[in-house]
Design an enzyme around this catalytic site. Sequence first.
Site, mmCIF file in Angstrom:
data_model
loop_
_atom_site.group_PDB
_atom_site.id
_atom_site.type_symbol
_atom_site.label_atom_id
_atom_site.label_comp_id
_atom_site.label_asym_id
_atom_site.label_seq_id
_atom_site.Cartn_x
_atom_site.Cartn_y
_atom_site.Cartn_z
ATOM 1 C CB SER A 14 9.257 -8.720 61.470
ATOM 2 O OG SER A 14 9.370 -9.710 62.482
ATOM 3 C CG ASP A 236 -0.846 -16.508 61.590
ATOM 4 O OD1 ASP A 236 -0.670 -16.870 62.772
ATOM 5 O OD2 ASP A 236 -0.435 -15.419 61.147
ATOM 6 C CG HIS A 239 1.355 -12.991 63.029
ATOM 7 N ND1 HIS A 239 1.045 -13.552 61.801
ATOM 8 C CD2 HIS A 239 2.415 -12.172 62.831
ATOM 9 C CE1 HIS A 239 1.874 -13.055 60.892
ATOM 10 N NE2 HIS A 239 2.713 -12.228 61.486
#
Length: 305
Positions: A14, A236, A239
């Site tokens: 991902s 965030d 990540h």
Amino acid sequence: MVGPSRPQFVLFGSSIVQLSFSNGGWGSILSDADILLRGYYGWNSRRAVQVLDRVFPKDAATQPSLVIVYFGGNDSMGAHSSGLGPHVPLPEYVENMRKIALHLKSLSDSIRVIFLSCPPVDEVRVSQGASGIFSELVRTNDLCKSYSEACKELCHELDVKVVDLFTAIQQRDEWKTACFTAFPLKYFAIAHRIVSEILSDNNDKISMKNPLCLMKEEPWCYSSSSSPLLSSYSSDGVHLSAEGSKVVAAEILKVLKEAEWEPSLHWKSMPTEFAENSAYDLVAADGKTTLNPSDWTFHREIQWD
């Protein structure tokens, strides 16, 4: 195909895979091999299983030397009340990862596989970054840990190498502030504008292929002088930053060094290409000989072991 041939590494997963060549990402640290990147933002293991035969066809002329697989961060998100979203129940996640591992191992006798387990998140940053953009976004470290442990247990069962990212990242000092990417807040503003336009059915101007085109319409989105808020940065909480990627790379390289694989896939064991001395090399201080730079590694920020 170009020569000389090098070991081929495929990174499949991902967004942590998709972004692995950005911001000092961990994929770029492995680039002594030929890297093929197959990373897809927001994907879960369910979608990965659906495309396995297309990404890794059994009749391919050349099969990878190594596949590094990461799914779990999106699977482990809490289930949305609508039934939509990336959540995959833990038992299904385990079976999906089993299917991926068995498919990869069936491609050739020499293919090697490493799974990356679900890393931790900064729960506070996750909740702050989602405000106004996502609905009922649930990411907790309790969930991350349960999916990480399940991935490790499966790998032990199948004799697949695994990197325990949940533990490794938390061993880094101040991991919550060091290991996650800092995004300019202007991008959160742009994302909020996109969502607002879509929900108001006024999205005829929006290019979903390149939503950053909104910068052209909204200069305030990128003018650092117009707003102190939008010129700042925020993590965030999911990540990886360059520091977080160093943790990932170090753990992968540790596996590559310790694995009793023939041939070894550790960068120090790979043969040097065109290593012969040449009259065209730089001339040494004695003015009579040349210096062969083939094995110089001073360009590496870290002399990875």
